[in-house]
Design a protein around this motif. Structure first.
Motif, PDB file in Angstrom:
ATOM      1  N   ARG A   1      -0.348  -6.297   1.705  1.00 14.29           N
ATOM      2  CA  ARG A   1      -1.647  -6.968   1.729  1.00 14.29           C
ATOM      3  C   ARG A   1      -1.621  -8.144   0.769  1.00 14.29           C
ATOM      4  O   ARG A   1      -0.899  -8.149  -0.224  1.00 14.29           O
ATOM      5  N   LEU A   2      -2.445  -9.142   1.072  1.00 11.55           N
ATOM      6  CA  LEU A   2      -2.652 -10.306   0.212  1.00 11.55           C
ATOM      7  C   LEU A   2      -4.052 -10.221  -0.392  1.00 11.55           C
ATOM      8  O   LEU A   2      -5.013  -9.953   0.335  1.00 11.55           O
ATOM      9  N   ILE A   3      -4.159 -10.432  -1.690  1.00 11.98           N
ATOM     10  CA  ILE A   3      -5.471 -10.484  -2.337  1.00 11.98           C
ATOM     11  C   ILE A   3      -5.458 -11.599  -3.376  1.00 11.98           C
ATOM     12  O   ILE A   3      -4.403 -11.980  -3.892  1.00 11.98           O
ATOM     13  N   ASP A   4      -6.636 -12.101  -3.687  1.00 16.51           N
ATOM     14  CA  ASP A   4      -6.794 -13.086  -4.759  1.00 16.51           C
ATOM     15  C   ASP A   4      -7.001 -12.349  -6.072  1.00 16.51           C
ATOM     16  O   ASP A   4      -7.761 -11.366  -6.125  1.00 16.51           O
ATOM     17  N   ILE A   5      -6.323 -12.793  -7.109  1.00 14.53           N
ATOM     18  CA  ILE A   5      -6.521 -12.243  -8.449  1.00 14.53           C
ATOM     19  C   ILE A   5      -6.602 -13.404  -9.437  1.00 14.53           C
ATOM     20  O   ILE A   5      -6.211 -14.533  -9.124  1.00 14.53           O
ATOM     21  N   ASP A   6      -7.095 -13.134 -10.619  1.00 19.09           N
ATOM     22  CA  ASP A   6      -7.145 -14.123 -11.694  1.00 19.09           C
ATOM     23  C   ASP A   6      -6.174 -13.709 -12.786  1.00 19.09           C
ATOM     24  O   ASP A   6      -6.173 -12.551 -13.222  1.00 19.09           O
ATOM     25  N   LEU A   7      -5.360 -14.645 -13.232  1.00 18.26           N
ATOM     26  CA  LEU A   7      -4.398 -14.395 -14.302  1.00 18.26           C
ATOM     27  C   LEU A   7      -4.915 -15.003 -15.602  1.00 18.26           C
ATOM     28  O   LEU A   7      -5.450 -16.111 -15.593  1.00 18.26           O
ATOM     29  N   PRO A   8      -4.745 -14.297 -16.717  1.00 13.08           N
ATOM     30  CA  PRO A   8      -5.186 -14.863 -17.991  1.00 13.08           C
ATOM     31  C   PRO A   8      -4.304 -16.047 -18.389  1.00 13.08           C
ATOM     32  O   PRO A   8      -3.108 -16.065 -18.124  1.00 13.08           O
ATOM     33  N   VAL A   9      -4.907 -17.033 -19.000  1.00 14.15           N
ATOM     34  CA  VAL A   9      -4.186 -18.203 -19.482  1.00 14.15           C
ATOM     35  C   VAL A   9      -3.874 -17.995 -20.966  1.00 14.15           C
ATOM     36  O   VAL A   9      -4.746 -17.578 -21.738  1.00 14.15           O
TER      37      VAL A   9
ATOM     38  N   LEU B   1       0.851  -1.186   0.000  1.00 12.67           N
ATOM     39  CA  LEU B   1       0.000   0.000   0.000  1.00 12.67           C
ATOM     40  C   LEU B   1       0.893   1.244   0.000  1.00 12.67           C
ATOM     41  O   LEU B   1       2.099   1.148   0.287  1.00 12.67           O
ATOM     42  N   PRO B   2       0.337   2.419  -0.286  1.00 11.03           N
ATOM     43  CA  PRO B   2       1.164   3.639  -0.274  1.00 11.03           C
ATOM     44  C   PRO B   2       1.877   3.890   1.057  1.00 11.03           C
ATOM     45  O   PRO B   2       2.969   4.465   1.078  1.00 11.03           O
TER      46      PRO B   2
ATOM     47  N   ARG C   1      -4.119  -4.785 -12.446  1.00 15.08           N
ATOM     48  CA  ARG C   1      -5.133  -5.732 -11.975  1.00 15.08           C
ATOM     49  C   ARG C   1      -5.546  -5.460 -10.519  1.00 15.08           C
ATOM     50  O   ARG C   1      -6.581  -5.931 -10.074  1.00 15.08           O
ATOM     51  N   LEU C   2      -4.728  -4.697  -9.796  1.00 17.79           N
ATOM     52  CA  LEU C   2      -5.022  -4.406  -8.390  1.00 17.79           C
ATOM     53  C   LEU C   2      -6.095  -3.328  -8.249  1.00 17.79           C
ATOM     54  O   LEU C   2      -6.654  -3.162  -7.191  1.00 17.79           O
ATOM     55  N   ARG C   3      -6.354  -2.585  -9.291  1.00 14.89           N
ATOM     56  CA  ARG C   3      -7.302  -1.467  -9.204  1.00 14.89           C
ATOM     57  C   ARG C   3      -8.728  -1.938  -9.272  1.00 14.89           C
ATOM     58  O   ARG C   3      -9.132  -2.884  -9.739  1.00 14.89           O
TER      59      ARG C   3
END
Length: 136
Positions: free
Chosen positions: A18-26, A12-13, A134-136
């Motif tokens: 922080r930990l978050i779940d994201i999806d990555l393109p295949v 963070l600024p 992707r975090l936004r």
């Protein structure tokens, strides 16, 4: 679009992580009428390496990832902790997107009795920007 689930550690600024779940393109392989093929969605990496339990013995202290990258667990289980106290375990096939290049960073350590093996890849600048978007 097909995606793969990943965990992301980022700063963070104020420097807290922080930990978050994201999806990555295949990526996908495309074959033309002439039989020639190419991959769509491939992203640039700068370097890679394998790390086992013995090479990560000192990571239980707070540290940043040093460079944006991916960490993919090949064998064993390890745990990561963000500065807010959130912890997550990563096992074989789990992907961690490492974007905490500044701030307090994270702590991590292998779990269990077996040897843990992880492959790490540094991200190119454009790929890092895409991951951060992707975090936004």
């Amino acid at each position: 679009m097909t995606t793969w689930p990943a965990l992301c550690i980022y700063a963070l600024p104020d420097g807290q992580s922080r930990l978050i779940d994201i999806d990555l393109p295949v990526t996908r392989k495309v074959t033309g009428p002439d039989g020639a093929s190419h991959w769509e969605g491939v992203a640039a990496a700068t370097h890679w390496g394998l790390a086992g339990s013995a090479s990560s013995a000192s990571h239980h202290e707070w540290h940043t990832c040093g460079q944006a990258g991916l960490s993919i667990t090949l064998r064993g289980t390890w745990e990561i902790e963000a500065s807010d106290g959130t912890r997550r375990a990563l096992g074989p096939g789990d992907v961690l997107v490492m974007l905490d290049t500044t701030g307090q960073g994270h702590r991590s350590w292998p779990q269990g009795e077996g040897d843990t093996m992880v492959i790490g890849m540094g991200l190119g600048e454009d790929t890092e920007r895409e991951m951060r978007a992707r975090l936004r």
